[in-house]
Design a protein around this motif. Structure first.
Motif, short mmCIF file in Angstrom:
data_model
loop_
_atom_site.label_atom_id
_atom_site.label_comp_id
_atom_site.label_asym_id
_atom_site.label_seq_id
_atom_site.Cartn_x
_atom_site.Cartn_y
_atom_site.Cartn_z
N GLN A 3 0.82 -1.20 0.00
CA GLN A 3 0.00 0.00 0.00
C GLN A 3 0.87 1.26 0.00
N LEU A 7 0.85 4.41 -2.72
CA LEU A 7 0.66 5.81 -2.41
C LEU A 7 1.80 6.65 -2.95
N THR A 13 -3.99 2.90 -7.31
CA THR A 13 -4.96 2.93 -6.23
C THR A 13 -4.46 2.03 -5.11
N TRP A 15 -5.13 -0.34 -2.98
CA TRP A 15 -5.96 -1.45 -2.50
C TRP A 15 -5.20 -2.17 -1.40
N ASP A 16 -5.92 -2.66 -0.39
CA ASP A 16 -5.24 -3.41 0.67
C ASP A 16 -4.99 -4.85 0.21
N LEU A 21 -10.73 -1.16 -0.50
CA LEU A 21 -10.31 0.21 -0.28
C LEU A 21 -11.43 0.94 0.44
N GLU A 22 -11.09 1.54 1.57
CA GLU A 22 -12.07 2.33 2.32
C GLU A 22 -12.05 3.75 1.77
N VAL A 23 -13.22 4.25 1.36
CA VAL A 23 -13.31 5.55 0.70
C VAL A 23 -14.47 6.37 1.26
N GLU A 36 -9.77 8.15 -0.91
CA GLU A 36 -9.36 7.24 0.16
C GLU A 36 -9.66 7.87 1.52
N SER A 39 -7.07 9.77 3.67
CA SER A 39 -6.62 11.12 3.31
C SER A 39 -7.58 12.21 3.78
N ILE A 155 -12.61 7.14 -9.06
CA ILE A 155 -11.55 7.42 -8.10
C ILE A 155 -10.59 8.36 -8.82
#
Length: 169
Positions: A3, A7, A13, A15-16, A21-23, A36, A39, A155
């Protein structure tokens, strides 16, 4: 790819390991966007904006929030959406304050939104890269498109959008 590497790459993107992905989802015009959750710093009611003479249209104003000056970005400009400067504030309008990195420096930027929806989990299995043809936006400004029942979530590639602004200055 880890991850943190995603970044740092700016365009991938993050992704875990489970492909999730928590957005935070929000609307800009007729489009549903996602940023995300890690952020997000604040979600603000609209504040009085101060225009910045000579600033690019994308970030043409700033707000003073708790003694901190935060540039306000209108993603309609980046995505070529119509803007209505005379549009009155609506109770659903919010400023989503994010923290991103531009040229190695952390920067807080407020994103104008027409409506904030929710924090949710997106699945990589539902995502795809933006197509080469058929996009009405600059392809490099979109990280991924995520299919949802009855809609598509965009995204945006915020580091690329803001870096292109910095390079144009």
């Amino acid at each position: 790819m880890q991850q943190d590497e995603n970044l740092a790459a700016g365009s991938a993107t993050p992704w875990d390991d489970n492909g999730q992905l928590e957005v935070l989802t929000f609307d800009v015009g007729d489009e549903r966007l996602a940023v995300e959750a890690v952020s997000i710093r604040e979600i603000l009611d609209l504040l009085p904006e101060t225009p910045v003479p000579g600033a690019p249209d994308l970030v043409a104003s700033v707000v003073n929030f708790r003694g901190k000056i935060i540039p306000i970005a209108d993603l309609r400009v980046a995505f070529g959406m119509p803007r209505n400067p005379a549009e009155e504030a609506h109770p659903d309008h919010r400023i989503v304050v994010i923290e991103t990195e531009i040229d190695g420096e952390p920067l807080q930027i407020g994103l104008r939104s027409d409506k904030v929806h929710e924090v949710t989990i997106l699945d990589r299995a539902d995502s795809s890269e933006p197509p080469v043809l058929g996009m009405r936006w600059r392809r490099e400004f979109v990280r991924e498109l995520v299919r949802q029942p009855g809609s598509v979530i965009v995204i945006p590639n915020l580091p690329t959008i803001f870096t292109s602004l910095a390079e144009a200055a």
